[in-house]
Design a protein around this motif. Structure first.
Motif, PDB file in Angstrom:
ATOM      1  N   GLY A 123       9.303   6.658  -2.989  1.00  0.00           N
ATOM      2  CA  GLY A 123       9.743   7.311  -1.756  1.00  0.00           C
ATOM      3  C   GLY A 123      11.079   8.029  -1.894  1.00  0.00           C
ATOM      4  N   ASN A 124      11.745   8.194  -0.766  1.00  0.00           N
ATOM      5  CA  ASN A 124      13.076   8.797  -0.771  1.00  0.00           C
ATOM      6  C   ASN A 124      14.049   7.956  -1.583  1.00  0.00           C
ATOM      7  N   SER A 125      13.826   6.665  -1.599  1.00  0.00           N
ATOM      8  CA  SER A 125      14.768   5.762  -2.276  1.00  0.00           C
ATOM      9  C   SER A 125      14.990   6.183  -3.728  1.00  0.00           C
ATOM     10  N   ARG A 126      13.931   6.698  -4.349  1.00  0.00           N
ATOM     11  CA  ARG A 126      14.038   7.094  -5.753  1.00  0.00           C
ATOM     12  C   ARG A 126      14.899   8.345  -5.947  1.00  0.00           C
ATOM     13  N   GLY A 185      21.756   4.067   4.550  1.00  0.00           N
ATOM     14  CA  GLY A 185      20.296   4.125   4.596  1.00  0.00           C
ATOM     15  C   GLY A 185      19.680   3.049   3.724  1.00  0.00           C
ATOM     16  N   LEU A 186      20.106   2.978   2.490  1.00  0.00           N
ATOM     17  CA  LEU A 186      19.569   1.957   1.591  1.00  0.00           C
ATOM     18  C   LEU A 186      19.956   0.564   2.087  1.00  0.00           C
ATOM     19  N   MET A 187      21.215   0.448   2.534  1.00  0.00           N
ATOM     20  CA  MET A 187      21.678  -0.883   2.955  1.00  0.00           C
ATOM     21  C   MET A 187      20.868  -1.381   4.144  1.00  0.00           C
ATOM     22  N   PHE A 202       5.907  12.713   1.107  1.00  0.00           N
ATOM     23  CA  PHE A 202       4.934  11.813   1.748  1.00  0.00           C
ATOM     24  C   PHE A 202       5.412  11.209   3.069  1.00  0.00           C
ATOM     25  N   ASN A 203       6.672  11.400   3.434  1.00  0.00           N
ATOM     26  CA  ASN A 203       7.151  10.789   4.685  1.00  0.00           C
ATOM     27  C   ASN A 203       6.907  11.731   5.856  1.00  0.00           C
ATOM     28  N   THR A 204       5.671  11.665   6.383  1.00  0.00           N
ATOM     29  CA  THR A 204       5.281  12.606   7.439  1.00  0.00           C
ATOM     30  C   THR A 204       5.138  11.920   8.796  1.00  0.00           C
ATOM     31  N   GLY A 205       5.700  10.748   8.923  1.00  0.00           N
ATOM     32  CA  GLY A 205       5.710  10.079  10.234  1.00  0.00           C
ATOM     33  C   GLY A 205       4.507   9.196  10.503  1.00  0.00           C
ATOM     34  N   ASP A 206       3.706   8.914   9.479  1.00  0.00           N
ATOM     35  CA  ASP A 206       2.474   8.124   9.695  1.00  0.00           C
ATOM     36  C   ASP A 206       2.747   6.781  10.350  1.00  0.00           C
ATOM     37  N   GLY A 207       3.740   6.068   9.845  1.00  0.00           N
ATOM     38  CA  GLY A 207       3.999   4.712  10.352  1.00  0.00           C
ATOM     39  C   GLY A 207       4.429   4.743  11.805  1.00  0.00           C
ATOM     40  N   LEU A 220       0.855  -1.195   0.000  1.00  0.00           N
ATOM     41  CA  LEU A 220       0.000   0.000   0.000  1.00  0.00           C
ATOM     42  C   LEU A 220       0.887   1.240   0.000  1.00  0.00           C
ATOM     43  N   GLU A 221       0.777   2.056  -1.020  1.00  0.00           N
ATOM     44  CA  GLU A 221       1.648   3.228  -1.178  1.00  0.00           C
ATOM     45  C   GLU A 221       0.803   4.494  -1.245  1.00  0.00           C
ATOM     46  N   ARG A 222       1.174   5.434  -0.409  1.00  0.00           N
ATOM     47  CA  ARG A 222       0.413   6.696  -0.292  1.00  0.00           C
ATOM     48  C   ARG A 222       0.512   7.551  -1.559  1.00  0.00           C
TER      49      ARG A 222
HETATM   50  C1  LIG Z   1      18.266  13.175  -2.094  1.00  0.00           C
HETATM   51  C2  LIG Z   1      18.577  11.930  -1.294  1.00  0.00           C
HETATM   52  C3  LIG Z   1      19.719  11.201  -1.594  1.00  0.00           C
HETATM   53  C4  LIG Z   1      20.031  10.054  -0.856  1.00  0.00           C
HETATM   54  N1  LIG Z   1      21.104   9.294  -1.235  1.00  0.00           N
HETATM   55  C5  LIG Z   1      21.324   8.108  -0.633  1.00  0.00           C
HETATM   56  C6  LIG Z   1      22.293   7.190  -1.124  1.00  0.00           C
HETATM   57  O1  LIG Z   1      22.919   7.402  -2.185  1.00  0.00           O
HETATM   58  N2  LIG Z   1      22.494   6.040  -0.419  1.00  0.00           N
HETATM   59  C7  LIG Z   1      21.757   5.712   0.702  1.00  0.00           C
HETATM   60  O2  LIG Z   1      21.984   4.661   1.302  1.00  0.00           O
HETATM   61  N3  LIG Z   1      20.783   6.536   1.150  1.00  0.00           N
HETATM   62  C8  LIG Z   1      20.539   7.704   0.509  1.00  0.00           C
HETATM   63  N4  LIG Z   1      19.526   8.505   0.950  1.00  0.00           N
HETATM   64  C9  LIG Z   1      18.723   8.049   2.118  1.00  0.00           C
HETATM   65  C10 LIG Z   1      17.706   7.019   1.618  1.00  0.00           C
HETATM   66  O3  LIG Z   1      16.859   7.629   0.708  1.00  0.00           O
HETATM   67  C11 LIG Z   1      16.851   6.442   2.719  1.00  0.00           C
HETATM   68  O4  LIG Z   1      17.638   6.001   3.791  1.00  0.00           O
HETATM   69  C12 LIG Z   1      16.057   5.258   2.177  1.00  0.00           C
HETATM   70  O5  LIG Z   1      15.636   5.468   0.871  1.00  0.00           O
HETATM   71  C13 LIG Z   1      14.844   5.019   3.028  1.00  0.00           C
HETATM   72  O6  LIG Z   1      14.094   3.985   2.455  1.00  0.00           O
HETATM   73  P1  LIG Z   1      12.683   3.634   3.023  1.00  0.00           P
HETATM   74  O7  LIG Z   1      12.181   2.514   2.186  1.00  0.00           O
HETATM   75  O8  LIG Z   1      12.734   3.469   4.488  1.00  0.00           O
HETATM   76  O9  LIG Z   1      11.793   4.951   2.775  1.00  0.00           O
HETATM   77  P2  LIG Z   1      11.238   5.570   1.428  1.00  0.00           P
HETATM   78  O10 LIG Z   1      12.014   5.154   0.248  1.00  0.00           O
HETATM   79  O11 LIG Z   1      11.088   7.026   1.653  1.00  0.00           O
HETATM   80  O12 LIG Z   1       9.795   4.919   1.270  1.00  0.00           O
HETATM   81  C14 LIG Z   1       8.754   5.238   2.162  1.00  0.00           C
HETATM   82  C15 LIG Z   1       7.438   5.178   1.383  1.00  0.00           C
HETATM   83  O13 LIG Z   1       6.340   5.166   2.299  1.00  0.00           O
HETATM   84  C16 LIG Z   1       5.273   5.900   1.718  1.00  0.00           C
HETATM   85  N5  LIG Z   1       4.338   6.294   2.791  1.00  0.00           N
HETATM   86  C17 LIG Z   1       4.486   7.263   3.716  1.00  0.00           C
HETATM   87  N6  LIG Z   1       3.398   7.287   4.533  1.00  0.00           N
HETATM   88  C18 LIG Z   1       2.553   6.328   4.094  1.00  0.00           C
HETATM   89  C19 LIG Z   1       1.262   5.871   4.518  1.00  0.00           C
HETATM   90  N7  LIG Z   1       0.613   6.419   5.553  1.00  0.00           N
HETATM   91  N8  LIG Z   1       0.680   4.849   3.828  1.00  0.00           N
HETATM   92  C20 LIG Z   1       1.308   4.276   2.758  1.00  0.00           C
HETATM   93  N9  LIG Z   1       2.525   4.680   2.318  1.00  0.00           N
HETATM   94  C21 LIG Z   1       3.145   5.686   2.989  1.00  0.00           C
HETATM   95  C22 LIG Z   1       5.964   7.045   1.033  1.00  0.00           C
HETATM   96  O14 LIG Z   1       5.161   7.599   0.033  1.00  0.00           O
HETATM   97  C23 LIG Z   1       7.227   6.366   0.469  1.00  0.00           C
HETATM   98  O15 LIG Z   1       7.024   5.902  -0.838  1.00  0.00           O
HETATM   99  C24 LIG Z   1      19.194   9.651   0.224  1.00  0.00           C
HETATM  100  C25 LIG Z   1      18.028  10.367   0.503  1.00  0.00           C
HETATM  101  C26 LIG Z   1      17.706  11.492  -0.255  1.00  0.00           C
HETATM  102  C27 LIG Z   1      16.427  12.218   0.055  1.00  0.00           C
END
Ligand SMILES: Cc1cc2nc3c(=O)[nH]c(=O)nc-3n(C[C@H](O)[C@H](O)[C@H](O)COP(=O)(O)OP(=O)(O)OC[C@H]3O[C@@H](n4cnc5c(N)ncnc54)[C@H](O)[C@@H]3O)c2cc1C
Length: 495
Positions: free
Chosen positions: A44-47, A474-476, A240-245, A34-36
């Motif tokens: 998300g941030n990953s992109r 972060g990604l790792m 979209f990452n506003t702390g919901d989870g 489920l993606e907001r």
């Molecule tokens: C510009 C930038 C560059 C970066 N470069 C690197 C890098 O090169 N290497 C690295 O390791 N890290 C990097 N980071 C950090 C990295 O992005 C994060 O650590 C990592 O992507 C987090 O992954 P995640 O899956 O936890 O969150 P995200 O990828 O942010 O995914 C969270 C998802 O949850 C969704 N969501 C939020 N609330 C809700 C809800 N209520 N219901 C449903 N869905 C919801 C969001 O829409 C989002 O798609 C970078 C970050 C940024 C912003």
């Protein structure tokens, strides 16, 4: 529209979530993501990332297992070095001032390479980071800072690869689906309440994985937890990452954990938009400050730009910029180092001035006390130990003497025109505080007991990062704990 019941529901569709989805599917679960965000903004941030990933490896042979396309010629001209478990542990402990959760760090470090191979097995591709993590020295690319590999196509490539793998595995993804609440019967989590478009529905599941990011895009929470002034930071990634989870889990008694007043924040173009722009990605960042100096509105330096390799300082210097008057700084370089500046200094959307003399440049640094700036440069130039050779690929010890703050490495007098300066403010990447998980990625309650049916991975997990962060973790950590969360959730749901 989702069905009324699945084995495992994953909340979010970034790197951690999709890793969890793939692992849950691999272990026999029927999975719903489920993606907001709308589909066009998925990932998300990953992109927004460069896709850089920090993992343990023993050099070229290991890297070839991950990147079978690496040619003999590429290997011959590259010094990838090795990155041992001990180095990874050292980096995590040193940068977090020994506060990181040792159990979680151990899992992160020891599973990192195996998780990379697992991603490769799911069809993900990787490439050496020649552009950003290597300097060409004597005809060979010398990698530095424990980081040498990125996802093919950066963050967008990583996310597309994960969505493609999810599609191959028959994993359903529902967009514009904001999870509002966990279904909880005071013992076990049994599903979620989610708004899909205009409709609110209940979807049941044997287990739920929260992987929906931190609270970096929520200005009120930023101010509440990170402190005054943080509402003024720009958000580098998704809105979209506003702390919901985190909120949903705390609402049912989950334990808060980690560095709630801490975050990852960098120098980011002063005129960048409020949130990340997918067309620009991470290129608003300005990470070549170790090659120059940074000054504030008073024309003064305020950090040691060369305290350590860039990977070990960039994530905390955003906060230092936020703390300056009017939350900005100028990064200043002369033509000796301009060819070494990273690719992000050559984009169109940039706040840049240049001049043929320091005095002329001083007049162009908007908001800066020009007289004080000229004096800062004069004193800095006089302090540089020019007898120590300059080498950007190692900590070269070419520092300054007698100025405060010092510059410990890579100090060069600013004496060769043309000069260039770039205006930055603070860009927040992600928040460090979050939920507490155990080694099976089970969310713990405030009695430190697992909440049955609830798992978490990615940014919303607290306890790994405090004060600072080694680039690429972060990604790792999202991949490592996402994979564990998916496996555990599938195990619980299909038992
Ligand atoms: C510009 C930038 C560059 C970066 N470069 C690197 C890098 O090169 N290497 C690295 O390791 N890290 C990097 N980071 C950090 C990295 O992005 C994060 O650590 C990592 O992507 C987090 O992954 P995640 O899956 O936890 O969150 P995200 O990828 O942010 O995914 C969270 C998802 O949850 C969704 N969501 C939020 N609330 C809700 C809800 N209520 N219901 C449903 N869905 C919801 C969001 O829409 C989002 O798609 C970078 C970050 C940024 C912003």
């Amino acid at each position: 529209m989702p069905d009324p019941r699945y084995d495992v529901i994953i909340v979010g569709a970034g790197n951690a979530a999709l890793g969890a989805a793939l692992a849950a599917r691999e272990h026999g679960a029927r999975v719903l993501v489920l993606e907001r965000a709308p589909q066009a903004e998925r990932g998300g941030n990953s992109r927004f990332t460069a896709g850089a990933m920090r993992f343990v490896h023993a050099g070229a042979n290991d890297l070839r297992r991950l990147m079978p396309d690496l040619s003999d010629a590429e290997i011959a001209q590259s010094d990838f070095e090795t990155y041992s478990e001990d180095q990874y542990f050292d980096d995590m402990f040193r940068l977090t001032q020994y506060r990181t959760d040792a159990d979680l760090t151990e899992i992160l470090v020891r599973s990192s390479f195996d998780t990379m191979l697992w991603l490769r097995g799911k069809g993900l591709r990787f490439a050496p980071m020649y552009g950003r993590q290597a300097f060409k020295i004597d005809g060979r690319f010398k990698f530095w800072g424990g980081l040498s590999v990125e996802a093919w196509g950066g963050g967008p490539g990583l996310v597309e690869g994960l969505f493609a793998a999810a599609a191959r595995e028959g994993i359903e993804v529902c967009y514009e689906a904001r999870v509002l609440e966990l279904l909880y019967d005071d013992v076990t989590v049994r599903g979620v309440r989610v708004r899909v478009g205009e409709k609110v529905r209940v979807v049941e599941a044997g287990a739920v994985v929260l992987a929906c990011g931190g609270f970096e895009a929520n200005p009120e929470w930023r101010t509440r937890y990170l402190g005054p002034g943080w509402e003024l930071a720009k958000v580098r990634g998704t809105r979209f990452n506003t702390g919901d989870g985190i909120r949903m889990a705390l609402d049912i008694g989950a334990a808060p954990y980690g560095n709630w007043s801490g975050c990852h924040a960098v120098g980011w173009d002063r005129n960048a938009p409020e949130f990340g722009d997918l067309a620009v990605g991470d290129l608003f960042q300005k990470h070549s400050y170790p090659l120059g100096i940074m000054v504030n509105a008073h024309g003064r330096r305020f950090v040691d730009e060369g305290a350590d390799l860039r990977n070990y300082t960039y994530a905390k210097y955003g906060r230092a910029v936020l703390e300056q008057p009017q939350q900005f700084a100028w990064q200043v370089f002369d033509s000796k180092v301009i060819p070494l500046l990273r690719d992000e200094y050559r984009i169109r959307q940039i706040t840049k001035v240049s001049a043929e003399s320091i005095e002329e440049l001083a007049g162009r640094l908007e908001g800066v006390d020009a007289t004080a700036f000229v004096e800062t440069v004069r004193r800095f130039n006089a302090a540089v130990q020019t007898d120590v050779p300059f080498n950007p690929a190692i900590k070269d010890g070419r520092g300054t003497v007698g100025i405060d703050p010092p510059k410990t490495h890579w100090a060069n007098p600013l004496d060769t025109p043309p000069f260039e300066a770039y205006a930055v403010t603070c860009g927040i990447t992600f928040t460090f505080g979050g939920l507490r998980i155990d080694g099976d990625a089970r969310v713990l309650d405030t009695d430190l007991k697992p909440i049955p049916g609830l798992y978490a991975a990615g940014e919303l997990v607290g306890g790994l990062f405090y004060f600072n962060y080694p680039g690429g973790t972060g990604l790792m950590s999202g991949s490592v704990f996402g994979r564990i969360a998916g496996r555990s959730a599938a195990g619980a749901a299909t038992a």
